[in-house]
Design an enzyme around this catalytic site. Structure first.
Site, PDB file in Angstrom:
ATOM      1  N   ASP A  98       0.840  -1.196   0.000  1.00 29.31           N
ATOM      2  CA  ASP A  98       0.000   0.000   0.000  1.00 29.31           C
ATOM      3  C   ASP A  98       0.883   1.258   0.000  1.00 29.31           C
ATOM      4  O   ASP A  98       2.102   1.174   0.171  1.00 29.31           O
ATOM      5  CB  ASP A  98      -0.926  -0.035   1.226  1.00 29.31           C
ATOM      6  CG  ASP A  98      -2.266   0.635   0.964  1.00 29.31           C
ATOM      7  OD1 ASP A  98      -2.337   1.505   0.076  1.00 29.31           O
ATOM      8  OD2 ASP A  98      -3.241   0.303   1.649  1.00 29.31           O
ATOM      9  N   ASP A 116     -10.733   2.842  -3.473  1.00 29.89           N
ATOM     10  CA  ASP A 116     -11.140   1.529  -2.950  1.00 29.89           C
ATOM     11  C   ASP A 116     -12.571   1.179  -3.356  1.00 29.89           C
ATOM     12  O   ASP A 116     -13.462   2.021  -3.317  1.00 29.89           O
ATOM     13  CB  ASP A 116     -11.123   1.535  -1.415  1.00 29.89           C
ATOM     14  CG  ASP A 116      -9.722   1.703  -0.858  1.00 29.89           C
ATOM     15  OD1 ASP A 116      -8.763   1.797  -1.650  1.00 29.89           O
ATOM     16  OD2 ASP A 116      -9.597   1.739   0.380  1.00 29.89           O
TER      17      ASP A 116
HETATM   18  C1  GLA Z   1      -6.071   1.349   1.416  1.00 27.16           C
HETATM   19  C2  GLA Z   1      -6.155   0.346   0.287  1.00 27.16           C
HETATM   20  C3  GLA Z   1      -7.233  -0.687   0.590  1.00 27.16           C
HETATM   21  C4  GLA Z   1      -6.907  -1.376   1.901  1.00 27.16           C
HETATM   22  C5  GLA Z   1      -6.755  -0.356   3.018  1.00 27.16           C
HETATM   23  C6  GLA Z   1      -6.231  -0.991   4.288  1.00 27.16           C
HETATM   24  O1  GLA Z   1      -7.226   2.122   1.515  1.00 27.16           O
HETATM   25  O2  GLA Z   1      -6.424   0.993  -0.934  1.00 27.16           O
HETATM   26  O3  GLA Z   1      -7.338  -1.626  -0.455  1.00 27.16           O
HETATM   27  O4  GLA Z   1      -5.742  -2.124   1.747  1.00 27.16           O
HETATM   28  O5  GLA Z   1      -5.843   0.673   2.653  1.00 27.16           O
HETATM   29  O6  GLA Z   1      -6.033  -0.070   5.306  1.00 27.16           O
END
Ligand code: GLA
Length: 427
Positions: free
Chosen positions: A170, A231
């Site tokens: 990430d 997301d």
């Molecule tokens: C980000 C990523 C998600 C997930 C969260 C976890 O938002 O884009 O896919 O992994 O972090 O905290």
């Protein structure tokens, strides 16, 4: 830690020190060739459905714990997911203890993962599956657990020693875009240096976009797949926005995808709460057209037979996994209908027609076949099979003819077109 990862330095390191990292470029865009993700990764990832639930006392069945992943692994085998191609059981954020150990290594939360990640990896491997894990290029993960900045080598080594097969890396809490880019590149090399095959799943472009257009050619050289956009949520608005972003940016992102490196529109949320049946069909069909990693985020212990059938649809999965590895694109949008197409191996094509209109009932759409596949998908004629919403052989069509479909609101009709000549050759 001072990163020395200017491109020049990386080039030097690549050539002299890591002969196992071969660059591969028959697509025009050079791909990371760690031999992995030759077709889009398939598996299960905990985030969208289980998020950062660490309260195992109150919610033992849905907290992020070894038990959750062991149960999912068991079901992936017993309920046909593995046979359908879903292979990676992936941990997302919130698996870690809040501190590194005395040697600076990441450690799993001891209460929630009493056996540690190595034992979990062994268990997952004993089922014939692979284990994915999560870390972050910056100082902290998005949920605030220890980040990998300053620890890239040690973390790569730890994951390899544990037997991890995929890393989702990430991009939260990174203090500059230089650190972001350098960190993503550095981790790719660090993983390669461990000698273990570890799929490298990046979010590099997503965190780059607010500053400038990402260099996808470069990203492809380091990552097996990469998130571009926000997301996914368990909602139609979310799935729609991902599709809209993808089609609006297709000139920038479609060409670069291919065996070894894929655009990642995020998890499949089929089998949860937020999508109607037609919307679930749309997600499955369009994720196949987009050559997207198929990482489900749902509860395999509680999933409807209908959602399971859709997620395990072997014809749709075959389109997603097509060995030619070309990502599809939106061909046109007219009168609230969108047509997407994807070239497949053996000169076949997949075509998806979406009804964008959210008022009224099913709508008819007449599509001239000569307009598909750069004019050649059905030339001189083709055999058409409807795969979704239900499988149906529609028969032979001439190039000059049209096909008439009816599409439910927010739904999709997915077709496969095979050239007549090819079918004769097969017979
Ligand atoms: C980000 C990523 C998600 C997930 C969260 C976890 O938002 O884009 O896919 O992994 O972090 O905290």
């Amino acid at each position: 830690m001072k990163l020395k990862s200017q491109d020049q330095w990386l080039g030097y390191v690549l050539t002299l020190h890591f002969p196992s990292l071969v660059l591969w470029g028959d697509l025009g865009a050079v791909a990371l060739d760690n031999g992995l993700a030759r077709t889009p990764t398939m598996g299960w990832l905990h985030w969208e459905r289980f998020m950062c639930n660490v309260d195992c006392r109150e919610e033992p069945d849905s907290c992020i714990s070894e038990q959750l992943f062991m149960q999912m692994a068991e079901l992936m085998v017993s309920d046909g997911w593995k046979d359908a191609g879903y292979e990676y059981v992936c941990i997302d954020d919130c698996w870690m203890a809040p501190q590194r150990d005395s040697l600076g290594r990441l450690q799993a939360d001891p209460q929630r993962f009493p056996g540690g990640i190595r034992r979990l990896a062994n268990y997952v491997h004993s089922k014939g599956l692979k284990l994915g894990i999560y870390a972050d290029v910056g100082n902290k993960t998005c949920a605030g657990y220890p980040g990998s900045f300053g620890y890239y080598d040690i973390d790569a080594q730890t994951f390899a020693e544990w037997g991890v097969d995929l890393l989702k890396f990430d991009g939260c809490h990174c203090d500059s875009i230089k650190h972001l880019a350098d960190g993503y590149k550095y981790m790719s090399l660090a993983l390669n240096r461990t000698g273990r095959s570890i799929v490298y799943s990046c979010e590099w472009p997503l965190y780059m976009w607010p500053f400038h257009k990402p260099n996808y050619t470069k990203i492809r050289q380091y990552c097996n797949h990469w998130r571009n956009f926000a997301d996914v949520y368990d909602s139609w608005e979310s799935v729609k926005s991902i599709l809209e972003w993808t089609s609006s940016n297709q000139e920038k992102i479609v060409e670069v995808a291919g065996p070894g490196g894929w655009n990642d529109p995020d998890m499949l949320v089929i089998g949860n709460f937020g999508l109607s049946w037609d919307q679930q069909i749309t997600q499955m069909a369009l994720w196949a057209i987009m050559a997207a990693p198929l990482l489900m985020s749902n509860d395999l212990r509680h999933i409807s037979p209908q959602a399971k059938t859709l997620l395990q649809d072997k014809d749709v999965i075959a389109i997603n996994q097509d060995p030619l590895g070309k990502q599809g694109y939106r061909l046109r949008k007219e009168n609230n209908i969108e047509v997407w197409e994807r070239p497949l191996s053996n000169l076949a094509w997949a075509v998806a027609m979406r009804n964008l209109q959210e008022i009224g009932g099913p709508r008819s759409y007449i599509m001239p076949l000569a307009s598909l596949g750069q004019g050649v998908a059905c030339n001189p004629s083709c055999f058409i099979t409807q795969l979704l919403p239900v499988k149906m052989q529609l028969g032979f069509y001439e190039w000059t003819s049209s096909i008439k479909t009816r599409i439910n609101p927010t739904g999709t009709v997915l077709l496969q077109l095979e050239g007549k000549n090819r079918l004769h050759q097969k017979a």
